[in-house]
Each structure stands twice: as C-alpha cells, then as structure tokens.
Design a protein around this motif. Sequence first.
Motif, short mmCIF file in Angstrom:
data_model
loop_
_atom_site.label_atom_id
_atom_site.label_comp_id
_atom_site.label_asym_id
_atom_site.label_seq_id
_atom_site.Cartn_x
_atom_site.Cartn_y
_atom_site.Cartn_z
N GLU A 161 0.83 -1.21 0.00
CA GLU A 161 0.00 0.00 0.00
C GLU A 161 0.86 1.26 0.00
O GLU A 161 0.52 2.24 -0.67
CB GLU A 161 -0.92 0.01 1.22
CG GLU A 161 -2.10 -0.92 1.06
CD GLU A 161 -3.08 -0.79 2.21
OE1 GLU A 161 -2.87 0.08 3.07
OE2 GLU A 161 -4.03 -1.58 2.25
N GLU A 165 0.83 3.99 -2.88
CA GLU A 165 0.50 5.38 -2.56
C GLU A 165 1.57 6.32 -3.12
O GLU A 165 1.28 7.36 -3.70
CB GLU A 165 0.39 5.56 -1.04
CG GLU A 165 -0.04 6.95 -0.60
CD GLU A 165 -1.53 7.20 -0.77
OE1 GLU A 165 -2.30 6.22 -0.78
OE2 GLU A 165 -1.92 8.37 -0.91
N HIS B 81 -2.93 5.99 2.19
CA HIS B 81 -1.91 5.48 3.10
C HIS B 81 -1.08 6.65 3.62
O HIS B 81 -0.63 7.49 2.84
CB HIS B 81 -1.00 4.49 2.36
CG HIS B 81 0.14 3.99 3.18
ND1 HIS B 81 0.04 2.89 4.00
CD2 HIS B 81 1.39 4.47 3.33
CE1 HIS B 81 1.19 2.70 4.61
NE2 HIS B 81 2.03 3.65 4.22
#
Lengths: 263, 213
Positions: A161, A165, B81
């Motif tokens: 993740e 990102e 995130h």
Amino acid sequence: MNGEVLELSIWQVLLGYVFVLLVLFILKKRAIKREKVVIIATLRMTVQLVLVGFVLTYIIENPHPFFTLGVLALMEGFAIFTVFRKFKDTLTPSLKRVVMISLPSGSLVVLAYFLFVVIQIEPFYDPQYFIPIAGMIIGNSMTGITLGINTMVNRFTDQKEAVMEALHLGATPKAAAHPIINESFDQSIMPTINNMLGMGIIFLPGMMTGQILSGVLPTLAILYQIGVMLGILGGVSLTTYLFLQLGYKTFFNNRAQLIDSNE
Amino acid sequence: MFTLESVSYKDILDIHSMHVEEGKITALIGASGGGKSTVLKLLNKALSPDEGRILYKGRDMDLLDSVAHRRNVIYLNQRPHLFEGTVEENLQKGLDFHNKPRVSKDVLSDMLSYVGLRKQLAAPARQLSGGEVQRLALARVLLLDGDVYLMDEPSSALDDESERFLVETIVDYTRRNNKTLVMVTHSRFYAEHYADIVYTIKDGRVEEVQHER
C-alpha cells in the motif's frame, strides 16, 4: 607460541563425535524428532570436509590457474544455486537473473581487490590464499544477499500500500521503493557488523582460531583476520547493494506500475 | 481532456466511450464494485487497459511517461496510506516525490485549515482517525498543484456535515484554480449538485450520462 603443531589422529577426531551422541540422546529423551537431520548433517559435514581436504591438498600441491579458477567458478555457482533453492517459490525469473549478476560481480570485485591489492598474492592463482579467502567472501556475500532477498520480497508484500500510494503521488519506482531498499540493505549488513562488534571479545573468529591452532602467531593471525573481515564487509555490502539496486526494478513494469497491483 | 475508446480491463471494466472535459467536474456514481475506482486508476496510469486506448489531451496515454503523467494527474485513494512520521512529514512527502522544493510551515498550516484538519504539524500521523487521514491526504495532494485531480470517495470516512464541508472545499479549490476534477462519489446528491457531468457506471459499463450544467 613456538610453532609446534599438535598432530590430530583420526582416532582423536572420532572422540569428538561423542557430542553428536549427546545431542541424539537429548533429542530422544525430549521426543524431538530431529535425529535424522542431525545424523545426515553430521555425515555430510564429515564427508564434505574429507573430500574438500583431499581436493585442496591436491590443488595446493599442484597449483594451476585452471584449478583455482575452476574452484572459484564452482563456489560462485554453488552460492547462486543455494540462493535459488532457498527461495525456490519466491524468486521470479527476473530476480534470479539479478542474483546471477550481482552475486558474482560484487564478490569478485572485492575478492580481486583483496587478493591483488591488499595482500598481493603471487602468482595470482596461488590456491593457498585464493581459495579460502574466496570461500569466505563468497559465502558471506551469499548470506547477505539471502537476507536482502528475504527482506525485500517481504516488504514489497506487506508494504504494498505504501509503495502504491507513493506511485499514485508521482514517485518514481526508485523513490517508492527507497525505504524497502534501505531496510533490506540494513538487514543484510547487520549480522556482519554485529560480528565485527563481538570479534575478539565475545568470540575468536574461525579463521583466526584455525591459524593459531596451526601454529601461526596470533599477531599475524589477527592481521589476516582484520583484512578478511573488511573484505567480507565489502563483499556483503557491494553484492547486496548491486542486488537491491537492480532487484527493486523487477517489482515494477515498464509503465512504472507495481507488478501484480491488480485489483 | 481524457477520451476513453473501447477500454476494457479484466472483467471489471468495459467502456465503449467516455469523455472528461478540461476545467470541468466529472462525477462517477453507481453501486460499489461497478468499476468506478478502476476508471480513476486508469486515468492516473496506475493501471493500463487490456484493450482499447485512453487519450490525454489528444495523446495516447500508453505513450506518455507514467511518472510525469501522475505528477500532473493526481489520484487520491479512498483509503489513503499515510507514511511513517508526523503530519508535516506526510505533507512534505508528496513534494519530495515531485522533486519540488519543500514549503514553509505557514503554508502547511494554512492548507490544514483549508481542509478542516485541526492537528499540529508535529503530531504523529498514525494517531489520526479515518476522517482525519482523508483530510490530511487531501491536503497532501492539493499541495502538489496538479492540473487534474482524481478523487475516489474523498469524504467516505466523514459524518454528513464534515462530508459536505470537504466536498465543497474540493469543488471550491477546483473552480477557483481552474482544475479538472473527476470524483467518485456514493452520493447522487453531491454528484448532481456540484458536477458538470455525471456518469453512472454499472457492472463496468457506462449506464447513463447526465450533463448538469
């Protein structure tokens, strides 16, 4: 130290196997099912060392570049094979190629520097120095790369993740993988650093111990040990650095997308 | 600005034709799992279509440099995130990724106020609630000053009042700075109230197109 070496007979060495019997006794008593692997490990260690003892004796008594370079190639090949076997389910073909490039190139550069610049062996293939030092540098480089692979593969999974990102935010794959590369490098060199910290106080390294047992003055033995330890640090660092710098790219495609970033 | 031509992606998306106009607000609505988020990821080049092509300003996106494209067409995930570190470090991180100079604490604090996040810059990012994470992530992407923003349910973790504030903030930012916005939303009300064009996506296909303005 007067240079005399205590000869060790086969019968004396056999007495050492009492410790294997001790381990087998403990395993049996505790019902830990490890007897088979202990016996296999003992047999393999014995047979492998006996064989290598004969081979090295022959090579040292009959020095030839073909023999030395042949042993070097075998060591590199076996190190690569060991890494492949350890990660047979996780290494992609492209990551395998990176191992095949980085492990030999990193370890050979350091080995060449150590043999030809630091201790300046003559002739260049002198097996007495070439082979044991190559073994230590390649073996430790292999361990370093193994730790690097383990950390990198795990982090690309559990920090997926964060990588995604970063990419969404416009990071290059290199910037997105930066924390993973750093952590992997750190994990790879830490055992060597810890080794250096404890060396001489907590334990005496194997090579130095071997030299002292063989009658070499400790003051000379430590010089070799320091040199070899620095060589190992260089080998581990360079090999792992090369691996990580090339390896992270295999997790991305040519569109700078994380491979297997599918929904 | 974007033109999708016979775009398909796995068995998630199969869009015959779709247009995103420059300087406009486009809303994507429809049931979850219908492929709305995949459209945004395709526009950001986080994913590439299996078939068909997407044009950005008349150029096939497949030929564009992915990183340069993403620095201009910025995607905000529904569940963003946050990186290790403080609120400030998270805000500066986006600028670092863009190789842009870092900005002053005053600029950062103003941006936090703009998105309605009352947190100290030195606060650890991991302590933020779901709604605060979304606000911080929004502030992080607005600092990047892209031409296009792709926002996936940017207010899904907020209560009704906060959601309205955040949607209005995003719309205000887009209109005042002449940006292009493509926003996935679960709310038909917000879509019809604020967007210029509303696409209803169902089972990976465009079911309906409404021109609101």
